[in-house]
Design an enzyme around this catalytic site. Structure first.
Site, PDB file in Angstrom:
ATOM      1  N   ASN A   6       0.855  -1.200   0.000  1.00 33.84           N
ATOM      2  CA  ASN A   6       0.000   0.000   0.000  1.00 33.84           C
ATOM      3  C   ASN A   6       0.888   1.247   0.000  1.00 33.84           C
ATOM      4  O   ASN A   6       1.660   1.467   0.933  1.00 33.84           O
ATOM      5  CB  ASN A   6      -0.892  -0.056   1.251  1.00 33.84           C
ATOM      6  CG  ASN A   6      -1.860   1.104   1.304  1.00 33.84           C
ATOM      7  OD1 ASN A   6      -1.495   2.241   1.021  1.00 33.84           O
ATOM      8  ND2 ASN A   6      -3.092   0.827   1.679  1.00 33.84           N
ATOM      9  N   HIS A   9       0.795   6.185   1.765  1.00 31.68           N
ATOM     10  CA  HIS A   9       1.504   7.138   2.628  1.00 31.68           C
ATOM     11  C   HIS A   9       2.694   7.811   1.966  1.00 31.68           C
ATOM     12  O   HIS A   9       3.244   8.765   2.496  1.00 31.68           O
ATOM     13  CB  HIS A   9       1.871   6.483   3.959  1.00 31.68           C
ATOM     14  CG  HIS A   9       0.628   6.189   4.749  1.00 31.68           C
ATOM     15  ND1 HIS A   9      -0.374   7.116   4.880  1.00 31.68           N
ATOM     16  CD2 HIS A   9       0.202   5.082   5.377  1.00 31.68           C
ATOM     17  CE1 HIS A   9      -1.367   6.589   5.580  1.00 31.68           C
ATOM     18  NE2 HIS A   9      -1.042   5.355   5.884  1.00 31.68           N
ATOM     19  N   HIS A  42      -5.609   3.564  -2.148  1.00 35.97           N
ATOM     20  CA  HIS A  42      -6.955   3.903  -1.678  1.00 35.97           C
ATOM     21  C   HIS A  42      -7.330   5.281  -2.199  1.00 35.97           C
ATOM     22  O   HIS A  42      -6.779   6.285  -1.743  1.00 35.97           O
ATOM     23  CB  HIS A  42      -6.954   3.871  -0.137  1.00 35.97           C
ATOM     24  CG  HIS A  42      -8.300   4.075   0.477  1.00 35.97           C
ATOM     25  ND1 HIS A  42      -8.521   3.932   1.820  1.00 35.97           N
ATOM     26  CD2 HIS A  42      -9.502   4.400  -0.058  1.00 35.97           C
ATOM     27  CE1 HIS A  42      -9.800   4.179   2.087  1.00 35.97           C
ATOM     28  NE2 HIS A  42     -10.413   4.471   0.972  1.00 35.97           N
ATOM     29  N   ARG A  44      -9.607   7.812  -1.756  1.00 39.03           N
ATOM     30  CA  ARG A  44     -10.662   8.225  -0.824  1.00 39.03           C
ATOM     31  C   ARG A  44     -11.547   9.294  -1.461  1.00 39.03           C
ATOM     32  O   ARG A  44     -11.116  10.030  -2.347  1.00 39.03           O
ATOM     33  CB  ARG A  44     -10.027   8.804   0.453  1.00 39.03           C
ATOM     34  CG  ARG A  44      -9.326   7.785   1.327  1.00 39.03           C
ATOM     35  CD  ARG A  44      -8.734   8.498   2.537  1.00 39.03           C
ATOM     36  NE  ARG A  44      -9.751   9.213   3.277  1.00 39.03           N
ATOM     37  CZ  ARG A  44     -10.389   8.726   4.343  1.00 39.03           C
ATOM     38  NH1 ARG A  44     -10.095   7.530   4.820  1.00 39.03           N
ATOM     39  NH2 ARG A  44     -11.313   9.455   4.954  1.00 39.03           N
ATOM     40  N   ARG A  48      -7.574  12.481   0.324  1.00 39.85           N
ATOM     41  CA  ARG A  48      -6.589  12.889   1.341  1.00 39.85           C
ATOM     42  C   ARG A  48      -5.159  12.506   0.943  1.00 39.85           C
ATOM     43  O   ARG A  48      -4.215  13.221   1.221  1.00 39.85           O
ATOM     44  CB  ARG A  48      -6.954  12.183   2.648  1.00 39.85           C
ATOM     45  CG  ARG A  48      -6.141  12.598   3.823  1.00 39.85           C
ATOM     46  CD  ARG A  48      -6.300  11.611   4.963  1.00 39.85           C
ATOM     47  NE  ARG A  48      -7.625  11.656   5.541  1.00 39.85           N
ATOM     48  CZ  ARG A  48      -8.052  10.756   6.436  1.00 39.85           C
ATOM     49  NH1 ARG A  48      -7.282   9.768   6.816  1.00 39.85           N
ATOM     50  NH2 ARG A  48      -9.256  10.834   6.925  1.00 39.85           N
ATOM     51  N   GLU A  68      -8.486   0.337  -3.351  1.00 47.50           N
ATOM     52  CA  GLU A  68      -9.376   0.411  -2.189  1.00 47.50           C
ATOM     53  C   GLU A  68     -10.306   1.593  -2.405  1.00 47.50           C
ATOM     54  O   GLU A  68      -9.857   2.679  -2.794  1.00 47.50           O
ATOM     55  CB  GLU A  68      -8.578   0.633  -0.909  1.00 47.50           C
ATOM     56  CG  GLU A  68      -7.815  -0.579  -0.456  1.00 47.50           C
ATOM     57  CD  GLU A  68      -7.036  -0.282   0.818  1.00 47.50           C
ATOM     58  OE1 GLU A  68      -7.191   0.787   1.406  1.00 47.50           O
ATOM     59  OE2 GLU A  68      -6.257  -1.147   1.200  1.00 47.50           O
ATOM     60  N   THR A  99      -8.625   3.476   7.922  1.00 45.24           N
ATOM     61  CA  THR A  99      -9.889   2.751   7.839  1.00 45.24           C
ATOM     62  C   THR A  99     -10.183   2.069   9.173  1.00 45.24           C
ATOM     63  O   THR A  99      -9.478   1.147   9.566  1.00 45.24           O
ATOM     64  CB  THR A  99      -9.807   1.690   6.714  1.00 45.24           C
ATOM     65  OG1 THR A  99      -9.196   2.278   5.576  1.00 45.24           O
ATOM     66  CG2 THR A  99     -11.183   1.177   6.355  1.00 45.24           C
ATOM     67  N   GLU A 149     -11.229  -9.444   2.602  1.00 48.86           N
ATOM     68  CA  GLU A 149      -9.978  -9.074   3.259  1.00 48.86           C
ATOM     69  C   GLU A 149     -10.310  -8.935   4.748  1.00 48.86           C
ATOM     70  O   GLU A 149     -11.130  -8.091   5.131  1.00 48.86           O
ATOM     71  CB  GLU A 149      -9.406  -7.762   2.710  1.00 48.86           C
ATOM     72  CG  GLU A 149      -8.108  -7.388   3.436  1.00 48.86           C
ATOM     73  CD  GLU A 149      -7.336  -6.261   2.751  1.00 48.86           C
ATOM     74  OE1 GLU A 149      -7.352  -6.178   1.510  1.00 48.86           O
ATOM     75  OE2 GLU A 149      -6.726  -5.460   3.484  1.00 48.86           O
ATOM     76  N   HIS A 189      -4.195  -4.576   7.572  1.00 45.52           N
ATOM     77  CA  HIS A 189      -4.368  -3.461   8.496  1.00 45.52           C
ATOM     78  C   HIS A 189      -3.587  -3.691   9.789  1.00 45.52           C
ATOM     79  O   HIS A 189      -3.858  -4.618  10.528  1.00 45.52           O
ATOM     80  CB  HIS A 189      -5.833  -3.181   8.850  1.00 45.52           C
ATOM     81  CG  HIS A 189      -6.031  -1.727   9.194  1.00 45.52           C
ATOM     82  ND1 HIS A 189      -5.655  -1.212  10.400  1.00 45.52           N
ATOM     83  CD2 HIS A 189      -6.510  -0.698   8.462  1.00 45.52           C
ATOM     84  CE1 HIS A 189      -5.920   0.085  10.400  1.00 45.52           C
ATOM     85  NE2 HIS A 189      -6.423   0.420   9.237  1.00 45.52           N
TER      86      HIS A 189
END
Ligand code: PXP
Length: 235
Positions: A6, A9, A42, A44, A48, A68, A99, A149, A189
């Site tokens: 992922n 970030h 992801h 969003r 963000r 995502e 999340t 998931e 996660h």
């Protein structure tokens, strides 16, 4: 067991200054040289971290993307345009740090069944991010998902506190049950270099989606090494 990295970030850090550094496409290129299944991103509703252009840029590298997203029409349109390798439907709340909690599939199974249909018709694999709750697995099956998931957040928090058995057993039971329904099972996660070894004890897990710990480690050792260290732990 495969790894989905992922990269949200990297975008979080870039957006902190609003410029181009660190460059997400460069990060994606480094990650794609490793033995990973996909890049997880992801998109969003509040944009963000990942922006629409990021998705198109990474897709143009020929990357397998695990997108995502919330189950909303606006993002569905983008998914149907991009055709990622897979889509993972997640809940979204504006103020959350990340999340929080799995998707409540049970309470919206008719809506989700209809929502998933056009994605599957385009050949996109569909995964639902759910808590280890057997009734949610039943609902995921009903909706036509290919994967679930499992949300490993509670397990990861319990691991930090040193008493993870109960949460870990829930994951094991959930994986077995979902597999008995014909669903494939991923997890993600809060997984990190300390707790990830336990995922190998869950039979038949297909894919782990890991972001925060890999990107955090990459600050010190570089992204290539951070990914390779994680791959070594899950092989
Ligand atoms: N899987 C899903 C569905 C997520 O929402 C997230 C967080 O974006 C992750 C995996 C990765 O979690 P982490 O960043 O804690 O590794």
């Amino acid at each position: 067991m495969k790894l989905g990295v992922n990269i949200d970030h990297i975008a979080t850090l870039r957006n902190a200054r609003g410029g181009f550094e660190p460059n997400l496409v460069e990060a994606a290129k480094i990650a794609l040289k490793e033995d990973i299944l996909a890049l997880t991103m992801h998109l969003r509703e509040d944009r963000r971290h990942i922006k629409d252009k990021d998705l198109y840029d990474v897709k143009s590298l020929g990357a397998k993307i695990n997108l995502e997203m919330a189950a909303v029409e606006e993002i569905q349109k983008i998914a149907l345009d991009i055709i990622p390798y897979s889509v993972c439907l997640v809940p979204e709340r504006r103020q959350e740090i990340t999340t929080e909690g799995g998707l409540d599939v049970l309470s919206q199974k008719e809506y989700l069944k209809d929502f998933i249909k056009p994605l599957k018709e385009k050949g996109i694999l569909v995964s639902l991010f759910i808590d280890p709750d057997l009734s949610q697995a039943d609902a995921a099956k009903y909706c036509g998902a290919d994967y679930i998931e499992m949300h490993t957040g509670s397990f990861s928090e319990a691991f930090e506190k040193g008493d993870y058995k109960k949460e870990f057993d829930k994951l094991k039971q959930m994986a077995k049950y979902a597999q008995s329904l014909g669903l494939k099972v991923n997890a993600g996660h809060g997984l990190n270099y300390q707790n990830v070894y336990l995922m190998k004890e869950i039979e038949g897990l297909c894919e782990l989606n890991i972001g925060h710990s890999i990107i955090s480690k990459s600050i010190f050792v570089g992204l290539k090494t951070a990914i390779e260290d994680m791959l070594a732990l899950i092989k």
